[in-house]
Each structure stands twice: as C-alpha cells, then as structure tokens.
Design a protein around this motif. Sequence first.
Motif, mmCIF file in Angstrom:
data_model
loop_
_atom_site.group_PDB
_atom_site.id
_atom_site.type_symbol
_atom_site.label_atom_id
_atom_site.label_comp_id
_atom_site.label_asym_id
_atom_site.label_seq_id
_atom_site.Cartn_x
_atom_site.Cartn_y
_atom_site.Cartn_z
ATOM 1 N N PRO A 5 -30.609 -4.904 31.505
ATOM 2 C CA PRO A 5 -30.912 -3.602 30.914
ATOM 3 C C PRO A 5 -31.862 -2.821 31.806
ATOM 4 O O PRO A 5 -32.685 -3.396 32.511
ATOM 5 N N ALA A 6 -31.712 -1.510 31.763
ATOM 6 C CA ALA A 6 -32.591 -0.635 32.544
ATOM 7 C C ALA A 6 -34.001 -0.688 31.973
ATOM 8 O O ALA A 6 -34.181 -0.841 30.769
ATOM 9 N N PRO A 8 -37.468 0.544 30.447
ATOM 10 C CA PRO A 8 -37.715 1.709 29.599
ATOM 11 C C PRO A 8 -38.326 2.843 30.406
ATOM 12 O O PRO A 8 -39.075 2.616 31.342
ATOM 13 N N ARG A 9 -37.961 4.043 30.036
ATOM 14 C CA ARG A 9 -38.473 5.220 30.724
ATOM 15 C C ARG A 9 -39.790 5.650 30.104
ATOM 16 O O ARG A 9 -39.927 5.680 28.898
ATOM 17 N N SER A 14 -42.444 10.222 34.788
ATOM 18 C CA SER A 14 -41.428 11.120 35.342
ATOM 19 C C SER A 14 -42.060 12.451 35.727
ATOM 20 O O SER A 14 -42.890 12.993 35.020
ATOM 21 N N ALA A 67 -30.579 11.601 31.149
ATOM 22 C CA ALA A 67 -31.294 10.443 30.592
ATOM 23 C C ALA A 67 -30.436 9.743 29.542
ATOM 24 O O ALA A 67 -30.370 8.508 29.501
ATOM 25 N N ALA A 68 -29.761 10.509 28.700
ATOM 26 C CA ALA A 68 -28.894 9.911 27.681
ATOM 27 C C ALA A 68 -27.717 9.186 28.329
ATOM 28 O O ALA A 68 -27.306 8.112 27.886
ATOM 29 N N ALA A 70 -27.719 7.903 31.444
ATOM 30 C CA ALA A 70 -28.259 6.747 32.153
ATOM 31 C C ALA A 70 -28.620 5.621 31.200
ATOM 32 O O ALA A 70 -28.531 4.447 31.565
ATOM 33 N N ASP A 71 -29.009 5.945 29.982
ATOM 34 C CA ASP A 71 -29.393 4.924 29.012
ATOM 35 C C ASP A 71 -28.198 4.315 28.276
ATOM 36 O O ASP A 71 -28.360 3.353 27.530
ATOM 37 N N PHE A 72 -26.998 4.857 28.489
ATOM 38 C CA PHE A 72 -25.810 4.364 27.801
ATOM 39 C C PHE A 72 -25.485 2.959 28.270
ATOM 40 O O PHE A 72 -25.459 2.661 29.456
ATOM 41 N N GLU A 73 -25.268 2.064 27.341
ATOM 42 C CA GLU A 73 -24.885 0.688 27.652
ATOM 43 C C GLU A 73 -23.451 0.475 27.166
ATOM 44 O O GLU A 73 -23.173 0.571 25.978
#
Length: 94
Positions: A5-6, A8-9, A14, A67-68, A70-73
């Motif tokens: 998993p990436a 957390p941002r 940023s 961001a949405a 990039a966060d998609f799994e």
Amino acid sequence: MARQPAPPRSPASSQEVTDEQLDAYIHTRLALLGVDLSALPADDEDAPADQRRIMASARRFLRSTPAAIADFEFDPMGPAPAIYPAEVIAWNRG
C-alpha cells in the motif's frame, strides 16, 4: 506478489503548486498529445471554449483529482470496474 500500500499522504508534507507550474505542465502534456490551445480564443465568453476556461478547468482537475486516483487500490480478485455495474451483473447471470 502482493502490492504494497502507498504510504499515507500528509497535507503538511505536500507543497502547493503554483498556477505557472501547472500551466507549464498542462501545455507540455497537451503539446505531447498534439493539442494546440492557441487555435482557441484567449478569453471569449461567447465561445464554447477558450484558453482561459480550459486552463482553469485543467488546474482544478490537477489540484483535486490525482490524489483520489493515486489512492485507488484495484482488487485483482474483485469484479472488473464497469460504468454500469448493474447491467454487467445482469448480463453475466445469463
């Protein structure tokens, strides 16, 4: 092989990108696709599209959507993404 998993941002980590930086990125990406915005009027409220509105829309998109995305799994064992999932389910029941 499982995908990690990436991390957390953190909003604090940023940096805010300036309009000038986004404009350069947008123009470069469009040029690579063969799109030339100079064919459109610079700022014309009566035109269906103009350079000012297209650039403003692209900047809004880039500031909110990636961001949405990039966060998609993606779950490889789950159902495939579909625009109209109810219809796909009905077709597959068969």
